[in-house]
Design a protein around this motif. Structure first.
Motif, PDB file in Angstrom:
ATOM      1  N   THR A   1       0.831  -1.213   0.000  1.00 12.93           N
ATOM      2  CA  THR A   1       0.000   0.000   0.000  1.00 12.93           C
ATOM      3  C   THR A   1       0.862   1.258   0.000  1.00 12.93           C
ATOM      4  OG1 THR A   1      -0.139   0.009   2.417  1.00 12.93           O
ATOM      5  CG2 THR A   1      -1.874  -1.167   1.213  1.00 12.93           C
ATOM      6  N   THR A   2       2.174   1.065  -0.065  1.00 13.67           N
ATOM      7  CA  THR A   2       3.095   2.184  -0.280  1.00 13.67           C
ATOM      8  C   THR A   2       4.055   1.781  -1.398  1.00 13.67           C
ATOM      9  OG1 THR A   2       4.764   1.411   1.315  1.00 13.67           O
ATOM     10  CG2 THR A   2       3.035   2.873   2.159  1.00 13.67           C
ATOM     11  N   ALA A   3       4.596   2.773  -2.080  1.00 15.37           N
ATOM     12  CA  ALA A   3       5.556   2.518  -3.151  1.00 15.37           C
ATOM     13  C   ALA A   3       6.929   2.905  -2.637  1.00 15.37           C
ATOM     14  CB  ALA A   3       5.189   3.314  -4.401  1.00 15.37           C
ATOM     15  N   GLY A   4       7.603   1.926  -2.012  1.00 16.08           N
ATOM     16  CA  GLY A   4       8.874   2.250  -1.403  1.00 16.08           C
ATOM     17  C   GLY A   4       9.783   1.063  -1.210  1.00 16.08           C
ATOM     18  N   THR A   5       9.436   0.195  -0.273  1.00 15.29           N
ATOM     19  CA  THR A   5      10.378  -0.855   0.114  1.00 15.29           C
ATOM     20  C   THR A   5      10.540  -1.933  -0.943  1.00 15.29           C
ATOM     21  OG1 THR A   5       8.759  -2.309   1.172  1.00 15.29           O
ATOM     22  CG2 THR A   5       9.689  -0.541   2.521  1.00 15.29           C
ATOM     23  N   GLY A   6       9.467  -2.232  -1.667  1.00 13.68           N
ATOM     24  CA  GLY A   6       9.526  -3.333  -2.619  1.00 13.68           C
ATOM     25  C   GLY A   6       9.579  -4.688  -1.946  1.00 13.68           C
ATOM     26  N   SER A   7       9.234  -4.741  -0.663  1.00 16.77           N
ATOM     27  CA  SER A   7       9.334  -5.984   0.091  1.00 16.77           C
ATOM     28  C   SER A   7       8.467  -7.091  -0.510  1.00 16.77           C
ATOM     29  CB  SER A   7       8.938  -5.743   1.548  1.00 16.77           C
ATOM     30  OG  SER A   7       9.091  -6.901   2.333  1.00 16.77           O
ATOM     31  N   GLU A   8       7.484  -6.696  -1.319  1.00 14.12           N
ATOM     32  CA  GLU A   8       6.608  -7.691  -1.930  1.00 14.12           C
ATOM     33  C   GLU A   8       7.340  -8.607  -2.908  1.00 14.12           C
ATOM     34  OE1 GLU A   8       6.492  -4.022  -4.522  1.00 14.12           O
ATOM     35  OE2 GLU A   8       6.347  -4.422  -2.364  1.00 14.12           O
ATOM     36  N   VAL A   9       8.494  -8.179  -3.408  1.00 14.94           N
ATOM     37  CA  VAL A   9       9.262  -9.030  -4.321  1.00 14.94           C
ATOM     38  C   VAL A   9      10.615  -9.415  -3.718  1.00 14.94           C
ATOM     39  CG1 VAL A   9       8.133  -8.220  -6.419  1.00 14.94           C
ATOM     40  CG2 VAL A   9      10.169  -7.013  -5.578  1.00 14.94           C
ATOM     41  N   GLY A  10      10.709  -9.341  -2.391  1.00 14.57           N
ATOM     42  CA  GLY A  10      11.965  -9.669  -1.718  1.00 14.57           C
ATOM     43  C   GLY A  10      11.930 -11.018  -1.032  1.00 14.57           C
ATOM     44  N   ARG A  11      13.122 -11.570  -0.814  1.00 19.50           N
ATOM     45  CA  ARG A  11      13.271 -12.895  -0.189  1.00 19.50           C
ATOM     46  C   ARG A  11      13.749 -12.774   1.256  1.00 19.50           C
ATOM     47  NH1 ARG A  11      17.557 -15.178  -4.184  1.00 19.50           N
ATOM     48  NH2 ARG A  11      18.315 -13.067  -3.797  1.00 19.50           N
ATOM     49  N   ALA A  12      13.517 -11.609   1.853  1.00 17.99           N
ATOM     50  CA  ALA A  12      14.014 -11.374   3.209  1.00 17.99           C
ATOM     51  C   ALA A  12      13.101 -10.403   3.933  1.00 17.99           C
ATOM     52  CB  ALA A  12      15.444 -10.830   3.163  1.00 17.99           C
ATOM     53  N   SER A  13      13.262 -10.338   5.243  1.00 15.16           N
ATOM     54  CA  SER A  13      12.584  -9.356   6.086  1.00 15.16           C
ATOM     55  C   SER A  13      13.622  -8.693   6.983  1.00 15.16           C
ATOM     56  CB  SER A  13      11.524 -10.022   6.977  1.00 15.16           C
ATOM     57  OG  SER A  13      10.448 -10.511   6.217  1.00 15.16           O
ATOM     58  N   VAL A  14      13.457  -7.394   7.188  1.00 12.98           N
ATOM     59  CA  VAL A  14      14.304  -6.676   8.135  1.00 12.98           C
ATOM     60  C   VAL A  14      13.545  -6.607   9.459  1.00 12.98           C
ATOM     61  CG1 VAL A  14      15.531  -4.543   8.653  1.00 12.98           C
ATOM     62  CG2 VAL A  14      15.362  -5.343   6.282  1.00 12.98           C
TER      63      VAL A  14
ATOM     64  N   ARG B   1       3.622  13.350   2.679  1.00 15.99           N
ATOM     65  CA  ARG B   1       4.949  13.124   3.268  1.00 15.99           C
ATOM     66  C   ARG B   1       5.323  11.637   3.232  1.00 15.99           C
ATOM     67  NH1 ARG B   1       4.219  10.992   8.190  1.00 15.99           N
ATOM     68  NH2 ARG B   1       2.190  11.256   9.169  1.00 15.99           N
ATOM     69  N   VAL B   2       4.336  10.753   3.369  1.00 11.12           N
ATOM     70  CA  VAL B   2       4.607   9.314   3.305  1.00 11.12           C
ATOM     71  C   VAL B   2       4.883   8.904   1.865  1.00 11.12           C
ATOM     72  CG1 VAL B   2       3.709   7.010   3.790  1.00 11.12           C
ATOM     73  CG2 VAL B   2       3.201   8.897   5.342  1.00 11.12           C
ATOM     74  N   THR B   3       4.110   9.441   0.925  1.00 10.42           N
ATOM     75  CA  THR B   3       4.363   9.177  -0.493  1.00 10.42           C
ATOM     76  C   THR B   3       5.785   9.592  -0.853  1.00 10.42           C
ATOM     77  OG1 THR B   3       2.031   9.518  -1.055  1.00 10.42           O
ATOM     78  CG2 THR B   3       3.634   9.722  -2.849  1.00 10.42           C
ATOM     79  N   ALA B   4       6.198  10.761  -0.373  1.00  6.20           N
ATOM     80  CA  ALA B   4       7.531  11.283  -0.681  1.00  6.20           C
ATOM     81  C   ALA B   4       8.628  10.416  -0.075  1.00  6.20           C
ATOM     82  CB  ALA B   4       7.653  12.720  -0.174  1.00  6.20           C
ATOM     83  N   ALA B   5       8.492  10.098   1.210  1.00  8.23           N
ATOM     84  CA  ALA B   5       9.545   9.344   1.906  1.00  8.23           C
ATOM     85  C   ALA B   5       9.670   7.930   1.373  1.00  8.23           C
ATOM     86  CB  ALA B   5       9.265   9.320   3.408  1.00  8.23           C
ATOM     87  N   THR B   6       8.541   7.261   1.106  1.00  4.72           N
ATOM     88  CA  THR B   6       8.603   5.902   0.584  1.00  4.72           C
ATOM     89  C   THR B   6       9.107   5.903  -0.860  1.00  4.72           C
ATOM     90  OG1 THR B   6       6.236   6.002   0.045  1.00  4.72           O
ATOM     91  CG2 THR B   6       6.846   4.975   2.129  1.00  4.72           C
ATOM     92  N   GLY B   7       8.728   6.922  -1.615  1.00  6.35           N
ATOM     93  CA  GLY B   7       9.229   7.032  -2.985  1.00  6.35           C
ATOM     94  C   GLY B   7      10.732   7.246  -3.030  1.00  6.35           C
ATOM     95  N   MET B   8      11.257   8.011  -2.089  1.00  8.62           N
ATOM     96  CA  MET B   8      12.708   8.198  -2.013  1.00  8.62           C
ATOM     97  C   MET B   8      13.400   6.913  -1.587  1.00  8.62           C
ATOM     98  SD  MET B   8      13.597  11.218  -3.050  1.00  8.62           S
ATOM     99  CE  MET B   8      15.251  11.468  -2.367  1.00  8.62           C
ATOM    100  N   ASP B   9      12.714   6.073  -0.823  1.00 11.79           N
ATOM    101  CA  ASP B   9      13.259   4.759  -0.474  1.00 11.79           C
ATOM    102  C   ASP B   9      13.401   3.913  -1.736  1.00 11.79           C
ATOM    103  OD1 ASP B   9      14.244   2.851   1.322  1.00 11.79           O
ATOM    104  OD2 ASP B   9      12.273   1.981   1.667  1.00 11.79           O
ATOM    105  N   ALA B  10      12.372   3.958  -2.594  1.00 11.46           N
ATOM    106  CA  ALA B  10      12.450   3.240  -3.869  1.00 11.46           C
ATOM    107  C   ALA B  10      13.629   3.758  -4.694  1.00 11.46           C
ATOM    108  CB  ALA B  10      11.146   3.396  -4.649  1.00 11.46           C
TER     109      ALA B  10
END
Length: 388
Positions: A147-160, A195-204
């Motif tokens: 529901t955010t465009a940032g971490t990309g965790s949906e296509v990752g093989r790990a969790s932090v 602000r969340v859109t901006a911060a998560t987008g910068m994470d991407a």
């Protein structure tokens, strides 16, 4: 096909379904993976919003015995994972819906891993061949819905996951932690604050950029990263300024997934510093990467200038490295990203500890220059004071 009306499926690195309104396909996706009683795992902020209740009702109306678990922190902890496993078992669930931003997705993937294990989660930290300890047969299938465009965790093989006793973030890894089905529905991101859109987008952006700058040889990841950066350049300002811009929202979800696909090539100094800062100060990960970005770029200049000059040409940015750095600074300003760590109440008092932790962080191995603790300390102190 117009990008404004994206509706597509692809398999890379997993089954991805993108398009507005495709959340309605969730019950069928669950059944495709053999789920009859999925546990929807998300964060408490999202759980309080109508979108989670609507998604739950969508599942219930289809006959799925779904429930919600949301007792997780912004930086999910080992205890959050333990609690999620307890909820999964108590509800006799048979699969996981990972729903939300990076924290919800990471926690959900870790819970899906741990429901069939008899070791503590830290035994599967991404060190050496720890992943071979996993009982694969006990892992639960996962449908991931960011529901955010940032971490990309949906296509990752790990969790932090944060070890709250040691105050350190650890990467928990297994190849089968990759969700089996991903639904990228831009309508789910419309309600995000700017602000969340901006911060998560910068994470991407940080994921794509650090993957691109990594010294490791992986030309496929490099190509993905370049295009991911272009999408961020074109669409993040639009998504932030115009929350209901479906095209921009969809393209940022794609850019986010591309970043996490690309960073199998490696990350770098931004993340090596952001991980300990997030663990110690509980600060937002995307905001940390956004603030650190120009300082780490400058510190890496001698190793990446030629590469950044090529990237700048592709992005139609003049003046090579300097032009690219100025674009990053202008983008941050346009999005309202702070210029310094001090603006988010982080000072230099623990710089020695953080610098040491940065050298030990797995992300440090992908930085173009293997910085010493003293070099990380210099970068950190520059980011605190704004000395660029």
């Amino acid at each position: 096909m117009s990008s404004a009306t994206i509706k597509a499926n692809w398999n890379y690195p997993t089954s991805v379904r993108v398009g507005a309104g495709r959340i309605r396909e969730l019950p069928a996706a669950c059944r495709e993976l053999g789920m009859k009683a999925p546990l929807l795992i998300t964060d408490p902020g999202l759980a309080a919003l109508p979108v989670v209740e609507q998604t739950l009702q969508l599942c219930l109306a289809d006959g799925l015995k779904a429930a919600v678990f949301s007792k997780i922190k912004a930086n999910p902890t080992g205890q959050n994972v333990v609690d999620g496993v307890a909820a999964y078992r108590a509800g006799n669930h048979d699969g996981v819906i990972a729903f939300g931003g990076g924290s919800g997705l990471d926690a959900a993937k870790a819970v899906a891993l741990m429901v069939g294990q008899d070791r503590p989660v830290w035994d599967f930290e991404d060190v050496g061949d720890n992943w071979t300890r996993v009982n694969q047969a006990g892992m639960a299938p996962v449908v991931a819905i960011p529901t955010t465009a940032g971490t990309g965790s949906e296509v990752g093989r790990a969790s932090v996951i944060t070890d709250d006793e040691a105050h350190i973030k650890k990467i928990i890894f297994h190849p089968d932690m990759l969700p089996r089905i991903v639904i990228l529905d831009p309508e789910l991101t419309i309600g995000l604050p700017a602000r969340v859109t901006a911060a998560t987008g910068m994470d991407a952006l940080s994921h794509n950029l650090e993957a691109y700058c990594s010294p490791f040889y992986h030309p496929m990841a490099e190509g993905i990263a370049i295009e991911g950066i272009r999408l961020v350049k074109e669409y993040l300002p639009r998504a932030t300024a115009q929350p209901d811009d479906i095209e921009a929202r969809a393209q940022m979800l794609v850019a986010s997934s591309m970043g996490a696909t690309a960073f199998q090539r490696g990350l770098g100094g931004m993340h090596a510093l952001a991980h300990p800062l997030g663990a110690l100060y509980d600060a937002h990960h995307g905001t940390l990467n956004a603030i650190l970005m120009p300082y780490v770029l400058k510190a890496n200049r001698s190793a990446i200038e030629e590469r950044i000059t090529r990237l700048s040409a592709y992005l139609q940015i003049d003046n090579g490295f300097d032009g690219f750095l100025n674009w990053v600074l202008a983008l941050r300003k346009e999005l309202g990203i702070p210029h310094t760590l001090s603006e988010i109440d982080i000072d230099s008092s623990r710089s020695e500890q953080i610098a040491r932790m940065a050298t030990e962080d797995p992300s440090a191995g992908g930085n173009p220059i293997q910085f010493s603790a003293e070099q990380y300390r210099t970068i950190l102190e520059a980011a605190v004071s704004g000395d660029l």
